[in-house]
Design a protein around this motif. Structure first.
Motif, PDB file in Angstrom:
ATOM      1  N   GLU A 198     -26.930  43.056  23.699  1.00 35.73           N
ATOM      2  CA  GLU A 198     -25.787  42.308  23.763  1.00 35.73           C
ATOM      3  C   GLU A 198     -24.822  42.559  24.762  1.00 35.73           C
ATOM      4  OE1 GLU A 198     -24.920  43.055  19.438  1.00 35.73           O
ATOM      5  OE2 GLU A 198     -26.180  41.324  18.976  1.00 35.73           O
ATOM      6  N   ILE A 199     -24.748  43.795  25.402  1.00 35.48           N
ATOM      7  CA  ILE A 199     -23.878  44.093  26.137  1.00 35.48           C
ATOM      8  C   ILE A 199     -24.319  43.485  27.577  1.00 35.48           C
ATOM      9  CG2 ILE A 199     -23.049  46.085  27.582  1.00 35.48           C
ATOM     10  CD1 ILE A 199     -22.972  47.911  25.519  1.00 35.48           C
ATOM     11  N   CYS A 200     -25.793  43.648  27.802  1.00 40.29           N
ATOM     12  CA  CYS A 200     -26.388  43.114  29.039  1.00 40.29           C
ATOM     13  C   CYS A 200     -26.139  41.479  29.196  1.00 40.29           C
ATOM     14  CB  CYS A 200     -28.003  43.515  29.047  1.00 40.29           C
ATOM     15  SG  CYS A 200     -28.134  45.320  29.406  1.00 40.29           S
ATOM     16  N   ALA A 201     -26.411  40.919  27.993  1.00 42.27           N
ATOM     17  CA  ALA A 201     -26.310  39.514  27.896  1.00 42.27           C
ATOM     18  C   ALA A 201     -24.997  39.195  27.927  1.00 42.27           C
ATOM     19  CB  ALA A 201     -26.545  39.015  26.492  1.00 42.27           C
ATOM     20  N   ALA A 202     -23.864  39.839  27.779  1.00 41.62           N
ATOM     21  CA  ALA A 202     -22.438  39.233  28.086  1.00 41.62           C
ATOM     22  C   ALA A 202     -22.296  39.685  29.335  1.00 41.62           C
ATOM     23  CB  ALA A 202     -21.695  40.466  27.066  1.00 41.62           C
ATOM     24  N   LYS A 203     -22.959  40.430  30.266  1.00 41.87           N
ATOM     25  CA  LYS A 203     -22.704  40.555  31.614  1.00 41.87           C
ATOM     26  C   LYS A 203     -23.627  39.855  32.359  1.00 41.87           C
ATOM     27  CE  LYS A 203     -20.963  45.175  31.213  1.00 41.87           C
ATOM     28  NZ  LYS A 203     -19.408  45.058  31.686  1.00 41.87           N
ATOM     29  N   GLY A 204     -24.561  38.843  31.641  1.00 40.69           N
ATOM     30  CA  GLY A 204     -25.348  38.139  32.663  1.00 40.69           C
ATOM     31  C   GLY A 204     -26.634  38.713  33.035  1.00 40.69           C
ATOM     32  N   TYR A 205     -26.940  40.044  32.456  1.00 43.24           N
ATOM     33  CA  TYR A 205     -28.054  40.638  33.342  1.00 43.24           C
ATOM     34  C   TYR A 205     -29.254  40.182  32.496  1.00 43.24           C
ATOM     35  CZ  TYR A 205     -24.624  44.158  34.441  1.00 43.24           C
ATOM     36  OH  TYR A 205     -23.458  44.888  34.915  1.00 43.24           O
ATOM     37  N   TYR A 206     -30.436  39.894  33.167  1.00 45.76           N
ATOM     38  CA  TYR A 206     -31.849  39.844  32.983  1.00 45.76           C
ATOM     39  C   TYR A 206     -32.448  40.910  32.110  1.00 45.76           C
ATOM     40  CZ  TYR A 206     -31.254  35.320  35.486  1.00 45.76           C
ATOM     41  OH  TYR A 206     -30.931  34.125  35.938  1.00 45.76           O
ATOM     42  N   MET A 207     -33.331  40.623  31.097  1.00 40.67           N
ATOM     43  CA  MET A 207     -33.756  41.775  30.511  1.00 40.67           C
ATOM     44  C   MET A 207     -35.631  41.293  30.611  1.00 40.67           C
ATOM     45  SD  MET A 207     -31.113  42.083  27.274  1.00 40.67           S
ATOM     46  CE  MET A 207     -30.450  40.850  27.564  1.00 40.67           C
ATOM     47  N   SER A 208     -36.127  42.235  31.106  1.00 42.21           N
ATOM     48  CA  SER A 208     -37.673  41.998  31.377  1.00 42.21           C
ATOM     49  C   SER A 208     -38.503  42.802  30.579  1.00 42.21           C
ATOM     50  CB  SER A 208     -37.969  42.195  32.929  1.00 42.21           C
ATOM     51  OG  SER A 208     -39.458  42.009  32.866  1.00 42.21           O
ATOM     52  N   PHE A 209     -39.325  42.242  29.718  1.00 45.83           N
ATOM     53  CA  PHE A 209     -39.910  43.076  28.740  1.00 45.83           C
ATOM     54  C   PHE A 209     -41.629  43.322  29.042  1.00 45.83           C
ATOM     55  CE2 PHE A 209     -36.366  41.478  26.225  1.00 45.83           C
ATOM     56  CZ  PHE A 209     -36.174  42.541  25.509  1.00 45.83           C
ATOM     57  N   ALA A 210     -42.082  44.479  28.681  1.00 46.99           N
ATOM     58  CA  ALA A 210     -43.330  44.823  29.377  1.00 46.99           C
ATOM     59  C   ALA A 210     -43.998  45.192  28.009  1.00 46.99           C
ATOM     60  CB  ALA A 210     -43.329  46.410  30.225  1.00 46.99           C
ATOM     61  N   GLY A 211     -45.369  45.550  28.360  1.00 45.91           N
ATOM     62  CA  GLY A 211     -46.499  45.695  27.331  1.00 45.91           C
ATOM     63  C   GLY A 211     -46.151  46.576  26.012  1.00 45.91           C
ATOM     64  N   ASN A 212     -45.028  47.597  26.374  1.00 46.30           N
ATOM     65  CA  ASN A 212     -44.633  48.528  25.196  1.00 46.30           C
ATOM     66  C   ASN A 212     -43.856  48.026  24.318  1.00 46.30           C
ATOM     67  OD1 ASN A 212     -42.380  48.090  27.427  1.00 46.30           O
ATOM     68  ND2 ASN A 212     -41.595  50.154  26.727  1.00 46.30           N
ATOM     69  N   MET A 213     -43.387  46.700  24.353  1.00 53.84           N
ATOM     70  CA  MET A 213     -43.128  45.993  23.138  1.00 53.84           C
ATOM     71  C   MET A 213     -43.839  45.656  22.289  1.00 53.84           C
ATOM     72  SD  MET A 213     -43.841  42.581  23.228  1.00 53.84           S
ATOM     73  CE  MET A 213     -42.397  41.948  22.125  1.00 53.84           C
ATOM     74  N   THR A 214     -45.184  45.583  22.573  1.00 56.92           N
ATOM     75  CA  THR A 214     -46.204  45.804  21.392  1.00 56.92           C
ATOM     76  C   THR A 214     -46.550  46.874  20.624  1.00 56.92           C
ATOM     77  OG1 THR A 214     -48.141  45.905  22.953  1.00 56.92           O
ATOM     78  CG2 THR A 214     -47.415  43.915  22.848  1.00 56.92           C
ATOM     79  N   PHE A 215     -46.060  47.892  21.182  1.00 58.49           N
ATOM     80  CA  PHE A 215     -46.497  49.307  20.602  1.00 58.49           C
ATOM     81  C   PHE A 215     -45.841  49.285  19.136  1.00 58.49           C
ATOM     82  CE2 PHE A 215     -46.797  51.763  25.071  1.00 58.49           C
ATOM     83  CZ  PHE A 215     -47.665  50.776  25.392  1.00 58.49           C
ATOM     84  N   LYS A 216     -46.859  50.003  18.335  1.00 64.74           N
ATOM     85  CA  LYS A 216     -46.157  50.168  16.928  1.00 64.74           C
ATOM     86  C   LYS A 216     -44.672  51.001  16.645  1.00 64.74           C
ATOM     87  CE  LYS A 216     -50.228  50.737  13.813  1.00 64.74           C
ATOM     88  NZ  LYS A 216     -51.327  51.155  14.896  1.00 64.74           N
ATOM     89  N   ASN A 217     -44.398  51.641  17.601  1.00 66.54           N
ATOM     90  CA  ASN A 217     -43.144  52.683  17.487  1.00 66.54           C
ATOM     91  C   ASN A 217     -41.943  51.785  18.266  1.00 66.54           C
ATOM     92  OD1 ASN A 217     -43.792  52.826  20.155  1.00 66.54           O
ATOM     93  ND2 ASN A 217     -43.824  55.171  20.245  1.00 66.54           N
ATOM     94  N   ALA A 218     -42.395  50.560  18.757  1.00 64.84           N
ATOM     95  CA  ALA A 218     -41.408  49.877  19.465  1.00 64.84           C
ATOM     96  C   ALA A 218     -40.524  48.915  18.918  1.00 64.84           C
ATOM     97  CB  ALA A 218     -42.237  49.181  20.734  1.00 64.84           C
ATOM     98  N   GLN A 219     -40.088  49.017  17.525  1.00 63.59           N
ATOM     99  CA  GLN A 219     -39.143  48.140  16.907  1.00 63.59           C
ATOM    100  C   GLN A 219     -37.946  47.868  17.464  1.00 63.59           C
ATOM    101  OE1 GLN A 219     -40.677  46.018  14.543  1.00 63.59           O
ATOM    102  NE2 GLN A 219     -38.777  44.842  14.573  1.00 63.59           N
ATOM    103  N   PRO A 220     -37.368  49.044  18.081  1.00 66.56           N
ATOM    104  CA  PRO A 220     -35.961  48.716  18.708  1.00 66.56           C
ATOM    105  C   PRO A 220     -36.204  47.653  19.870  1.00 66.56           C
ATOM    106  CG  PRO A 220     -36.216  50.921  18.294  1.00 66.56           C
ATOM    107  CD  PRO A 220     -37.529  50.451  17.979  1.00 66.56           C
ATOM    108  N   LEU A 221     -37.173  47.808  20.669  1.00 66.99           N
ATOM    109  CA  LEU A 221     -37.487  46.684  21.649  1.00 66.99           C
ATOM    110  C   LEU A 221     -37.722  45.358  21.157  1.00 66.99           C
ATOM    111  CD1 LEU A 221     -39.761  48.556  24.239  1.00 66.99           C
ATOM    112  CD2 LEU A 221     -37.341  48.155  24.464  1.00 66.99           C
TER     113      LEU A 221
END
Length: 289
Positions: A198-221
């Motif tokens: 939400e901070i990044c969004a407010a500043k207009g930054y882009y967020m690039s997601f990699a394969g680790n967003m599929t990992f079991k332990n990656a719920q925060p991502l």
């Protein structure tokens, strides 16, 4: 070749062409042409080749000059700056052991990054940032000095800033605030939580997601992806690292982007074509091509 070392199979092609916003073709097996052909076969038609040191950044610039669908980003990786200044007797990186060069050596390396950043087919300055996972307090000053210099280069050259942020969220955001971020700033392999998104969004930054967003332990991502504005989200491989599930631990490459795109679409609750369309538009806007 063991099963663990074998390249994963080609996924079903995407119907909407997308870009791999961050890859390291120089660390992958096979030729650049082979990697691009395989990627294009599944709808991944553009890649951003990212440098991590002077040699790799030169290679990225040369490769982008030779291939219309390859764009380059050039930089000293955050872990590279302390190695240049303080030396690296263990030589854990692929460059091997090296002697301490002090601030003068860092200045020389940054001058070469600045020269490369002026080239027309170099669209990004990165990956730069802070990495407190591998660098202790003794190297943090060199990292931060290098990061600030890269921000200045990106702004002066009108290029996109590509950020590596590992266990350093608050400090990365602080330095960006202090220096003033470039118009286009990408958090590569986004590793923050939903609150940081939400901070990044407010500043207009882009967020690039990699394969680790599929990992079991990656719920925060996944939580971060769920709240990020759809027009600020990119996809990447960071290949040969971070191979998406179910192929975790095997070599990654740009042709595996569809696996991550489909996982991202599921998190967002939209169909994969809509996800791919947004990613394609966003990446072109983020890197100004």
């Amino acid at each position: 070749m063991s099963a663990k070392d074998a390249p994963p199979p080609l996924p079903e092609p995407l119907l909407v062409e997308v870009a791999d916003s961050h890859t390291h073709l120089d660390m992958q097996s096979g030729t650049v042409e082979e990697a691009l052909t395989k990627a294009a076969a599944v709808g991944v038609t553009t890649v951003v080749q990212v440098g991590c040191d002077v040699k790799g950044s030169r290679w990225a610039a040369e490769t982008a000059a030779a291939h219309a669908n390859v764009h380059a980003a050039v930089a000293l990786h955050p872990n590279e700056a302390p190695r240049i200044v303080l030396g690296d007797p263990e030589g854990w990186s692929r460059q091997g052991a090296r002697d301490a060069g002090g601030d003068a050596a860092l200045d020389d390396a940054l001058a070469e990054i600045d020269r490369l950043a002026a080239l027309p087919h170099v669209l990004g300055v990165g990956e730069t940032g802070l990495d407190f996972f591998r660098t202790g307090p003794e190297g943090m000053a060199a990292q931060e000095r290098s990061f600030r210099a890269h921000i200045e280069i990106a702004k002066r050259r009108g290029k996109t800033l590509v950020i590596h942020d590992r266990e350093a969220h608050a400090d990365v955001l602080r330095v960006l605030d202090e220096e003033g971020a470039p118009d286009r700033t990408v958090f590569h392999c986004y590793s923050g939580d939903a609150a940081m998104a939400e901070i990044c969004a407010a500043k207009g930054y882009y967020m690039s997601f990699a394969g680790n967003m599929t990992f079991k332990n990656a719920q925060p991502l996944r939580d971060a992806l769920a709240v990020a504005p759809l027009d600020r989200v990119l996809v990447e491989t960071d290949a040969p690292f971070l191979t998406p599930a179910p192929f975790r631990g095997r070599p990654n490459a740009p042709y595996l982007i569809p696996v991550t795109v489909r996982a991202m679409a599921a998190v967002r609750g939209i169909d994969e074509n809509a996800m791919a369309e947004a990613l394609a538009v966003n990446t072109a806007r983020a890197f100004d091509y």
